[in-house]
Structures are given as structure tokens and as C-alpha cells.
Scaffold this active site. Structure first.
Site, short mmCIF file in Angstrom:
data_model
loop_
_atom_site.label_atom_id
_atom_site.label_comp_id
_atom_site.label_asym_id
_atom_site.label_seq_id
_atom_site.Cartn_x
_atom_site.Cartn_y
_atom_site.Cartn_z
N ASP A 3 96.95 17.01 -8.09
CA ASP A 3 97.77 16.13 -8.91
C ASP A 3 97.02 15.71 -10.16
O ASP A 3 95.95 15.09 -10.10
CB ASP A 3 98.14 14.89 -8.08
CG ASP A 3 99.26 14.07 -8.70
OD1 ASP A 3 99.33 13.99 -9.94
OD2 ASP A 3 100.07 13.52 -7.92
N HIS A 54 101.44 17.48 -9.35
CA HIS A 54 102.39 16.38 -9.47
C HIS A 54 103.79 16.94 -9.77
O HIS A 54 103.95 17.83 -10.60
CB HIS A 54 101.95 15.48 -10.62
CG HIS A 54 102.65 14.17 -10.68
ND1 HIS A 54 102.25 13.07 -9.93
CD2 HIS A 54 103.72 13.75 -11.41
CE1 HIS A 54 103.03 12.05 -10.20
NE2 HIS A 54 103.94 12.43 -11.08
#
Length: 233
Positions: free
Chosen positions: A171, A202
């Protein structure tokens, strides 16, 4: 399948919009869908529609109504992505939690005063889902790639009902150190389950667009479906 409705604030001094999708039959539970920084866009409405197809009453409040009411952004368009980040910086999260609580009350009213209410959030919404678990009487909460949860661990003692978190291993907004702090702070919590998705970034479970990673998204959504089936019955 869905429509826009009005939700009254907790202070009873204003209303804000929310997208609601209803199942074909009688809903026995409701799920509040908490937006990313891109507003109640096509992807969030799609999440609601899918939950309605599973038998839930799904409702997504427009949490940006104070700063950009009705804003709907496409994260695959760079200026719109950047606009979402700008709105994130302007957003009052404390007010947002109050609006989510108002939405929970609205969902319970739409259920006729009976039935459980859960929430699921993405990105900013993942963070807010964790805050909702700590600060409201929500029955079950799911957060996808929530940002800054490691900075909220001081509130974990207030979690009274089940929480599931989906964490993207790569992420760009939640680095490895933050992920480690989440695990260190929450792995021993009896009501919190964390699932990691190695190699995913993400936004991997977005309903549509370039960020979606189908295999990981399907796995996360299957886990979420089972979680709500168990905890909202």
C-alpha cells in the site's frame, strides 16, 4: 436499484444526501458503505447495489456534503484523483463520524427499528470504519486499506463488536512500518481480524477501474460476505 435519500444530522439542524439500495425482499440487516476520497461515485454505488443483491439494505452517506456536496470523482483520471486528495485534507473526520452515526440511525429506522447494522469502508472509509467501531454502537465493521489506523490504536479498548481489516501489502499510503504497528496493536484483540494481501496496492478491491486486482478483491469480498453473514444475522 438505488436512489438518493436525505439523512438528518444528529443535531437535527441539517440534512445530507445518501445513496440507498434495497434488496428485492425484506432486509433483515443494513450496511453503511463508507466512501473513499472520491465521493459516492459509481464504484461506491456499485458496492451498495451488490450488497442489496445479497439481501442487505445498503446506504452510502455523502460525507463530503459540507465541503463538496455531491462530488463524484474518477480515481483513474489524474486531476480527479488529486482533487480527492485535496478533499481528504479539508475533511473534518469528527463531523464525518457524527454523520456516519446519523446514517446508522437512519438505517435502523429504514429497517423498522429492528435488525443489525454493519459498516464497510474503503481508503478514508476504511479508517472511518475503524473509528466507527470504536465510537458508535455499530454491530460489525469492515475496513479495506484504511489509512492511518496505526495512529488510532489508543482507541482499540472501545471496540465492543467484531472488526475485520483488509491490508494491502504494498500500500502506497500505508507503509510496512504502519502495517507492523497495526499487527502489533491489534493481533491479540479478541474482536479484530486482520487479513494481509501480499503484493497488493491501495485500492485493490475497488469495484471498477485500473486499481482493481480481481483475485485479491474477490478473496477479500468473500471474507467480508462471510463476516457479515455471521455477525449481522
Amino acid at each position: 436499484m438505488g436512489e438518493m435519500i436525505e439523512v438528518e444530522t444528529l443535531d437535527h439542524d441539517a440534512h445530507f444526501g445518501a445513496y440507498v439500495a434495497r434488496p428485492a425482499g425484506t432486509a433483515t440487516a443494513a450496511i453503511v458503505v463508507i466512501q473513499e476520497v472520491f465521493g459516492v461515485n459509481a464504484g461506491i454505488r456499485g458496492k451498495c447495489d451488490r450488497l442489496a443483491a445479497d439481501g442487505y439494505l445498503a446506504i452510502a452517506p455523502d460525507l463530503f456534503w459540507r465541503i463538496a456536496p455531491g462530488e463524484q470523482l474518477d480515481p483513474d483520471v489524474k486531476p480527479e484523483f488529486e482533487r480527492g486528495l485535496q478533499l481528504f485534507g479539508q475533511f473534518d473526520q469528527e463531523a464525518g463520524i457524527r454523520d456516519i452515526e446519523a446514517t446508522i440511525r437512519k438505517a435502523r429506522a429504514l429497517l423498522g427499528g429492528t435488525g443489525k447494522v454493519g459498516c464497510v469502508g474503503y481508503c478514508l472509509g476504511g479508517r472511518l470504519a475503524f473509528m466507527t467501531a470504536c465510537r458508535t454502537d455499530i454491530d460489525a465493521s469492515v475496513g479495506y486499506y484504511g489509512v492511518g489506523i496505526d495512529g488510532l490504536l489508543g482507541e482499540k479498548h472501545a471496540i465492543a463488536r467484531p472488526v475485520m481489516l483488509h491490508v494491502a501489502g504494498e500500500d502506497g499510503f500505508v507503509d510496512k512500518a504502519a502495517q507492523q504497528r497495526m499487527h502489533a496493536g491489534l493481533d491479540d484483540h479478541p474482536r479484530v481480524t486482520i487479513h494481509d494481501y501480499p503484493g497488493e496496492d491501495h485500492g485493490f478491491a475497488t469495484e471498477m477501474g485500473n486499481r482493481r486486482s480481481p483475485q485479491a478483491a474477490d478473496l477479500a469480498d468473500q471474507r467480508t460476505t462471510a463476516f457479515f453473514k455471521e455477525n449481522l444475522a
